[in-house]
Design a protein around this motif. Structure first.
Motif, mmCIF file in Angstrom:
data_model
loop_
_atom_site.group_PDB
_atom_site.id
_atom_site.type_symbol
_atom_site.label_atom_id
_atom_site.label_comp_id
_atom_site.label_asym_id
_atom_site.label_seq_id
_atom_site.Cartn_x
_atom_site.Cartn_y
_atom_site.Cartn_z
ATOM 1 N N SER A 458 0.819 -1.213 0.000
ATOM 2 C CA SER A 458 0.000 0.000 0.000
ATOM 3 C C SER A 458 0.855 1.265 0.000
ATOM 4 O O SER A 458 0.434 2.312 -0.513
ATOM 5 N N PHE A 459 2.046 1.164 0.590
ATOM 6 C CA PHE A 459 2.955 2.319 0.607
ATOM 7 C C PHE A 459 3.343 2.707 -0.811
ATOM 8 O O PHE A 459 3.367 3.894 -1.166
ATOM 9 N N TRP A 460 3.626 1.717 -1.649
ATOM 10 C CA TRP A 460 4.120 1.991 -2.996
ATOM 11 C C TRP A 460 3.003 2.420 -3.941
ATOM 12 O O TRP A 460 3.275 3.054 -4.970
ATOM 13 N N GLN A 461 1.767 2.122 -3.612
ATOM 14 C CA GLN A 461 0.656 2.467 -4.501
ATOM 15 C C GLN A 461 0.413 3.974 -4.591
ATOM 16 O O GLN A 461 -0.239 4.438 -5.526
ATOM 17 N N GLN A 462 0.940 4.731 -3.643
ATOM 18 C CA GLN A 462 0.699 6.174 -3.641
ATOM 19 C C GLN A 462 1.625 6.929 -4.589
ATOM 20 O O GLN A 462 1.459 8.132 -4.778
ATOM 21 N N PHE A 463 2.604 6.222 -5.207
ATOM 22 C CA PHE A 463 3.577 6.902 -6.057
ATOM 23 C C PHE A 463 3.378 6.539 -7.517
ATOM 24 O O PHE A 463 3.098 5.397 -7.860
ATOM 25 N N GLU A 464 3.557 7.544 -8.370
ATOM 26 C CA GLU A 464 3.545 7.304 -9.809
ATOM 27 C C GLU A 464 4.911 6.868 -10.309
ATOM 28 O O GLU A 464 5.028 6.066 -11.228
ATOM 29 N N TYR A 465 5.951 7.426 -9.696
ATOM 30 C CA TYR A 465 7.330 7.145 -10.126
ATOM 31 C C TYR A 465 8.179 6.791 -8.915
ATOM 32 O O TYR A 465 7.869 7.143 -7.774
ATOM 33 N N ALA A 466 9.291 6.109 -9.188
ATOM 34 C CA ALA A 466 10.255 5.778 -8.142
ATOM 35 C C ALA A 466 11.656 5.866 -8.733
ATOM 36 O O ALA A 466 11.888 5.467 -9.889
ATOM 37 N N LEU A 467 12.570 6.392 -7.946
ATOM 38 C CA LEU A 467 13.980 6.464 -8.326
ATOM 39 C C LEU A 467 14.727 5.528 -7.385
ATOM 40 O O LEU A 467 14.929 5.831 -6.211
ATOM 41 N N PRO A 535 25.436 0.998 -13.813
ATOM 42 C CA PRO A 535 24.045 1.387 -13.535
ATOM 43 C C PRO A 535 23.858 1.740 -12.067
ATOM 44 O O PRO A 535 24.293 1.001 -11.186
ATOM 45 N N LYS A 536 23.226 2.865 -11.819
ATOM 46 C CA LYS A 536 23.076 3.353 -10.440
ATOM 47 C C LYS A 536 21.608 3.482 -10.030
ATOM 48 O O LYS A 536 21.181 2.895 -9.051
ATOM 49 N N ILE A 537 20.840 4.279 -10.769
ATOM 50 C CA ILE A 537 19.476 4.583 -10.337
ATOM 51 C C ILE A 537 18.498 4.304 -11.478
ATOM 52 O O ILE A 537 18.668 4.823 -12.592
ATOM 53 N N HIS A 538 17.497 3.494 -11.177
ATOM 54 C CA HIS A 538 16.466 3.150 -12.159
ATOM 55 C C HIS A 538 15.290 4.115 -12.020
ATOM 56 O O HIS A 538 14.823 4.367 -10.904
ATOM 57 N N ILE A 539 14.840 4.629 -13.132
ATOM 58 C CA ILE A 539 13.648 5.471 -13.147
ATOM 59 C C ILE A 539 12.461 4.570 -13.476
ATOM 60 O O ILE A 539 12.378 4.010 -14.569
ATOM 61 N N MET A 540 11.540 4.428 -12.527
ATOM 62 C CA MET A 540 10.462 3.453 -12.639
ATOM 63 C C MET A 540 9.107 4.143 -12.571
ATOM 64 O O MET A 540 8.958 5.188 -11.927
ATOM 65 N N LYS A 541 8.121 3.507 -13.233
ATOM 66 C CA LYS A 541 6.763 4.040 -13.267
ATOM 67 C C LYS A 541 5.781 2.907 -12.996
ATOM 68 O O LYS A 541 5.997 1.770 -13.446
ATOM 69 N N GLN A 542 4.739 3.234 -12.253
ATOM 70 C CA GLN A 542 3.696 2.234 -12.014
ATOM 71 C C GLN A 542 3.191 1.687 -13.343
ATOM 72 O O GLN A 542 2.808 2.450 -14.236
ATOM 73 N N ARG A 543 3.199 0.376 -13.482
ATOM 74 C CA ARG A 543 2.896 -0.228 -14.784
ATOM 75 C C ARG A 543 1.512 0.164 -15.280
ATOM 76 O O ARG A 543 1.299 0.380 -16.474
ATOM 77 N N GLY A 544 0.560 0.298 -14.406
ATOM 78 C CA GLY A 544 -0.782 0.684 -14.825
ATOM 79 C C GLY A 544 -0.846 2.093 -15.372
ATOM 80 O O GLY A 544 -1.809 2.470 -16.031
ATOM 81 N N LEU A 545 0.228 2.895 -15.126
ATOM 82 C CA LEU A 545 0.258 4.273 -15.593
ATOM 83 C C LEU A 545 1.067 4.443 -16.867
ATOM 84 O O LEU A 545 1.144 5.536 -17.409
ATOM 85 N N VAL A 546 1.738 3.364 -17.320
ATOM 86 C CA VAL A 546 2.554 3.456 -18.520
ATOM 87 C C VAL A 546 1.653 3.590 -19.731
ATOM 88 O O VAL A 546 0.736 2.786 -19.920
ATOM 89 N N PRO A 547 1.871 4.598 -20.579
ATOM 90 C CA PRO A 547 0.996 4.782 -21.736
ATOM 91 C C PRO A 547 1.165 3.670 -22.754
ATOM 92 O O PRO A 547 2.187 3.040 -22.836
#
Length: 547
Positions: A458-467, A535-547
């Motif tokens: 539930s914590f992660w569901q509040q974010f659109e992106y994660a670094l 590789p250091k930091i991955h730019i991630m997006k909630q899969r349901g939000l990926v166009p």
């Protein structure tokens, strides 16, 4: 020759600015000074309901650090930067703040250079300028918001005041002023300056340039005045009675907690730190020449003795960092410049002096080239800042506000309040609704670390992106948009050697270095000597939000 003097003066200001522009991001060591300056600019200094308002807005209440640090520097920096920020826009506020600090430190170096000119002549001052601007570490750090760099400018001014004057009366007045400045720097900004103060005072007493009674009187008055500056200001911002440098001294020295950050052998400053700071391979031989040559040793003694004594005493502290001895660089370089000037002034006297002069000039050019390479490598060592820049590029047209979780590596290598709050909006104030008031996307960052919440879906569901450095940390369905690479040493590739294949699309500087490596290998038959990028930091997006 006036053109040469003008060019060297311009470089004292231009090169630190260039370093800031080439490497605009910061690391965690600089965070307190930078975040504090941001909060002063954005939230101001409340006069009512002070504790509640500061606690709700100022970053140091959420991230206080190991020891409290003074707000005196950040308050001055914010006040001086505010008109410039209003002129160029808050988007550039971090660069402005750092440039203002670099301007102050460069101006102190200029004061020192001018004092050296009056004391030792134009030739020594020119060599001092050339040796200083060709260095890397000092120039690179002039605009970095470490407590050491606030103290550096003051220590440089003090050393300038200690250089020889025309009359004994002028010398005595300047000596008292130097002790006052060093006392202020020690009481407010960095307690280790007290060691430098003791070394300088001891030298002045032993050489009978100052009476003990005068030294005690000046020290007591200066310490009292400095406390009247630090304690009220810092007690206000920390909301408790506080003298920050006393707390830092107790934590680091009395409790010995600084050793938690690592220890180094007693000779580290002499065998590693100083050679790297001075950088020029001839700097140490020039120092030794100045120390032993009959024509130079008397001039060099007041430059060498307090500086080396400070370094030797501070070497007793197990935890060592190069930035702790920045203060001795200007006087040590001046001692080396006395030798360089002695050699070049005899250019026409023998082939040996001519050869030595040409060697000195080439050493400065070579050192400047090495410094440029070190700057380029350093600029790719801030993956957090680069990840933020790439996130902004990828989300430039997103609906506002954008919610992002940033991990520890991101926060430690570039994420600051300035570059996450590019509009200067008071995002921490209660009731802020995230309106798109300036026509730009607003980003809301979460920096949760070492919490059980990180294990809650539930914590992660509040974010659109994660670094994130570790993609497995994000729970749920996520898509990796790309990865930011960072510097990971020097690599040598020969013909036929394959490059590491990227699992995810490289973004930003990592992609630029990859393209450069491919291009170079095409023209060198497969050879490449350059930075290894990991590789250091991955730019991630909630899969349901990926166009």
């Amino acid at each position: 020759m006036a053109l040469l003097d003008g060019a060297l003066t311009a470089l004292l200001y231009a090169l630190p600015t260039l370093h800031i522009l080439a490497s605009p991001h910061t690391k965690v060591e600089e965070s307190f000074g930078l975040q504090a300056a941001h909060d002063v600019l954005v939230y101001g200094t409340p006069t009512s309901d002070v504790r509640a308002r500061l606690a709700a807005t100022y970053d140091h209440f959420s991230f206080p650090g190991a020891v409290p640090r003074t707000f005196v520097g950040p308050v001055l920096l914010a006040g001086l930067s505010q008109p410039l920020v209003a002129l160029v826009g808050f988007r550039h506020a971090q660069l402005v703040v750092r440039c203002v600090l670099a301007l102050f430190n460069a101006s102190c170096l200029l004061v020192f250079r001018n004092a050296a000119w009056r004391a030792y002549g134009r030739g020594a001052a020119r060599w001092w300028s050339a040796l200083v601007v060709s260095q890397f570490h000092l120039v690179y750090y002039l605009g970095r918001t470490l407590p050491n760099m606030y103290a550096f400018g003051l220590a440089t001014l003090a050393f300038a005041f200690l250089l020889p004057r025309t009359t004994p009366r002028q010398q005595a007045i300047r000596a008292r002023q130097a002790l006052s400045i060093l006392t202020l720097a020690a009481v407010i900004f960095r307690s280790e300056i007290a060691i430098l103060l003791a070394a300088v005072t001891a030298y002045l007493l032993l050489t009978r340039q100052l009476a003990l009674r005068t030294a005690v009187h000046v020290g007591a008055l200066s310490a009292a005045a400095s406390l009247l500056i630090s304690v009220p200001i810092d007690s206000y911002f920390w909301q408790r009675p506080l003298w920050p440098e006393l707390s830092a001294f107790y934590f680091n020295v009395v409790q010995g907690s600084s050793e938690d950050w690592g220890t180094s052998p007693w000779h580290y400053y002499f065998t590693s730190a100083l050679p790297r700071l001075l950088l020029n391979p001839l700097a140490i031989p020039l120092l030794l020449f100045a120390a032993v040559h009959p024509s130079l040793s008397r001039q060099a003694r007041p430059l060498l003795v307090p500086s080396l004594l400070y370094t030797a005493i501070y070497s007793l502290q197990p935890h060592k960092e190069t930035r702790f001895i920045f203060y001795v660089v200007p006087p040590l370089v001046l001692a080396a410049s006395l030798s360089a000037n002695y050699i070049t002034a005899r250019f026409s006297k023998s082939p040996l002096y001519r050869l030595a002069t040409y060697t000195l000039v080439l050493s400065v050019l070579a050192t400047l080239s090495v410094s440029t390479g070190m700057l380029l490598l350093s600029s790719i060592n801030y993956p957090g800042g680069e990840a933020l820049a790439q996130l902004y590029s990828l989300t430039a047209t997103s609906p506002t506000p954008v919610t992002v979780h940033a991990d520890v590596l991101t926060c430690m290598t570039g994420l600051t309040l300035f570059n996450q709050n590019r509009q200067g909006l008071p995002l921490a104030l209660p009731g802020f609704g995230g309106e798109k008031s300036t026509g730009e996307v607003i980003y809301l960052f979460d920096k949760t670390e070492k919490s059980e919440k990180l294990g809650w879906p539930s914590f992660w569901q509040q974010f659109e992106y994660a670094l994130l450095e570790d993609t497995a940390l994000a729970l749920g369905e996520w898509h990796v948009l790309g990865v930011v690479y960072g510097y990971s040493g020097i690599e040598v590739l020969g013909p036929g050697q394959k490059e590491d294949e990227a699992k995810y699309q490289p973004l930003g500087l990592g992609a630029d270095v990859q393209r450069l490596r491919t291009l170079v290998r095409q023209y060198t038959g497969g050879w490449w000597v350059g930075p290894r990028m990991a590789p250091k930091i991955h730019i991630m997006k909630q899969r349901g939000l990926v166009p």
